[in-house]
Scaffold this active site. Structure first.
Site, PDB file in Angstrom:
ATOM      1  N   SER A   1      74.760 -31.797  -8.900  1.00  9.71           N
ATOM      2  CA  SER A   1      73.457 -32.438  -9.088  1.00  9.71           C
ATOM      3  C   SER A   1      72.577 -31.606 -10.010  1.00  9.71           C
ATOM      4  O   SER A   1      72.567 -30.374  -9.953  1.00  9.71           O
ATOM      5  CB  SER A   1      72.775 -32.689  -7.749  1.00  9.71           C
ATOM      6  OG  SER A   1      72.662 -31.497  -7.000  1.00  9.71           O
TER       7      SER A   1
ATOM      8  N   GLY B   1      69.126 -32.480 -10.564  1.00  5.60           N
ATOM      9  CA  GLY B   1      67.743 -32.893 -10.358  1.00  5.60           C
ATOM     10  C   GLY B   1      67.413 -34.149 -11.148  1.00  5.60           C
ATOM     11  O   GLY B   1      68.184 -35.102 -11.182  1.00  5.60           O
TER      12      GLY B   1
ATOM     13  N   GLY C   1      69.924 -35.962 -13.499  1.00  5.28           N
ATOM     14  CA  GLY C   1      71.062 -36.725 -13.022  1.00  5.28           C
ATOM     15  C   GLY C   1      72.094 -35.864 -12.345  1.00  5.28           C
ATOM     16  O   GLY C   1      71.760 -34.909 -11.635  1.00  5.28           O
TER      17      GLY C   1
ATOM     18  N   ASP D   1      70.813 -35.988  -0.107  1.00  6.98           N
ATOM     19  CA  ASP D   1      71.494 -36.651   1.004  1.00  6.98           C
ATOM     20  C   ASP D   1      71.869 -38.080   0.624  1.00  6.98           C
ATOM     21  O   ASP D   1      72.948 -38.575   0.975  1.00  6.98           O
ATOM     22  CB  ASP D   1      70.600 -36.668   2.245  1.00  6.98           C
ATOM     23  CG  ASP D   1      70.124 -35.279   2.638  1.00  6.98           C
ATOM     24  OD1 ASP D   1      70.809 -34.303   2.279  1.00  6.98           O
ATOM     25  OD2 ASP D   1      69.079 -35.174   3.293  1.00  6.98           O
TER      26      ASP D   1
END
Length: 319
Positions: free
Chosen positions: A227, A229, A232, A259
């Site tokens: 990830s 942020g 993407g 999550d």
């Protein structure tokens, strides 16, 4: 959408009651007025389980839960139709206060200390996960570890899950992530900083991340999601590598975004979707979560409207 797959288990060893407060113009050392708040039974695995139930997937939740404030969790599990297999530990499940300032678009976290499970609690959890993994298709281990629980506890659970023929999905960090990688789970989801810490060198480019993820694929980790942020995420699986980028959105809170991404990937796995569809859905769910306060999506509609606006770029080259 009707489920056709096996039961999914989520494991949250360090759950939390999330108290999210909206405080315009929040300032340390001053009197602050709360404009709105909500309290949620949370923790990474609990959040993921809640999202999976929106896909009508059968979910069992486990981990460690304090006996003194378990009611808010028990009510959520019952309301959402989850099977509760948490190990009860004396004391209180931790509280996490999140102060959201819409003016500065910032979030301030105040985290209380959590439970301290002992060896017998860990042994009981291992027994439960062994039993659940016999019938489960996927077991998700998510979040940080409580005080006193060794990082290799994650590796121990992964080995148990794999021995029973289920797929282990892991979202954690630091020494626990390193222990997980050594045990060879099916899927991991570090962010770029966590990946750099894991491999012991900076990740200077997307190509760097893809190359490292492909090495992990070769070592037995089927899917690596990194990830980034607001930029993407990178997904690497079975010779495929792609960058998924959400559209520009109005961010309210980043709580629960990771999550939602794991939840989308796991739901996609359970529903038998190809990688590109899993990636698109997971990115849309993560972006939709950022657009609201609180860790749990109210429904899937916002994510569905975002899906056509997710940009997916494929990396060339093999593993």
């Amino acid at each position: 959408m009707q489920n056709k797959g096996k039961r999914i288990v989520t494991v949250t060893m360090n759950p939390a009651i999330d108290l999210a407060c909206t405080v315009p113009g929040f300032a340390a050392g001053a009197v602050n007025r709360v404009a709105g708040y909500q309290s949620d039974a949370a923790g990474k695995g609990v959040n993921i389980a809640g999202l999976l139930r929106k896909f009508d997937l059968p979910v069992t939740v486990s981990g460690f839960l304090g006996t003194e404030n378990a009611r808010i969790f028990e009510k959520r599990f019952a309301d959402l139709g989850m099977t509760d297999e948490f190990v009860r530990v004396p004391g209180e499940t931790r509280i996490g206060i999140k102060v959201l300032d819409p003016e500065s678009k910032s979030t301030t976290d105040i985290n209380f200390p959590g439970l301290a499970p002992d060896a017998k609690h860990m042994d009981r959890l291992a027994e439960i996960i062994e039993q659940l993994s016999i019938e489960a298709g996927i077991v998700v281990i998510a979040g940080s570890l409580p005080v006193g629980v060794a990082p290799d506890s994650v590796g121990r659970l992964i080995r148990i899950i794999k021995d029973q023929g289920a797929k282990a999905v892991v979202d954690t960090s630091g020494p626990a992530l390193a222990a997980a990688v050594e045990a060879g789970p099916w899927l991991i989801k570090p962010n770029d900083a966590e990946l750099a810490e894991l491999v012991g060198r900076p990740m200077d480019s997307l190509d760097d991340m893809v190359a490292e993820a492909r090495r992990m694929n070769a070592s037995g980790i089927a899917t690596v999601a990194v990830s980034l942020g607001a930029r993407g995420a990178v997904f690497v699986e079975d010779g495929q590598a792609m960058l998924s980028q959400p559209p520009k959105i109005e961010a309210v809170s980043t709580v629960g975004a990771g999550d939602a991404m794991i939840g989308g990937l796991v739901a996609g796995m359970a529903l038998g979707l190809p990688l590109k569809e899993r990636v698109r859905m997971a990115t849309a769910l993560s972006a939709a979560t950022v657009m609201q306060a609180g860790p749990a999506l109210h429904d899937l509609n916002t994510a569905k409207t975002l899906e056509p606006r997710i940009a997916i770029t494929t990396f060339q080259g093999g593993g």
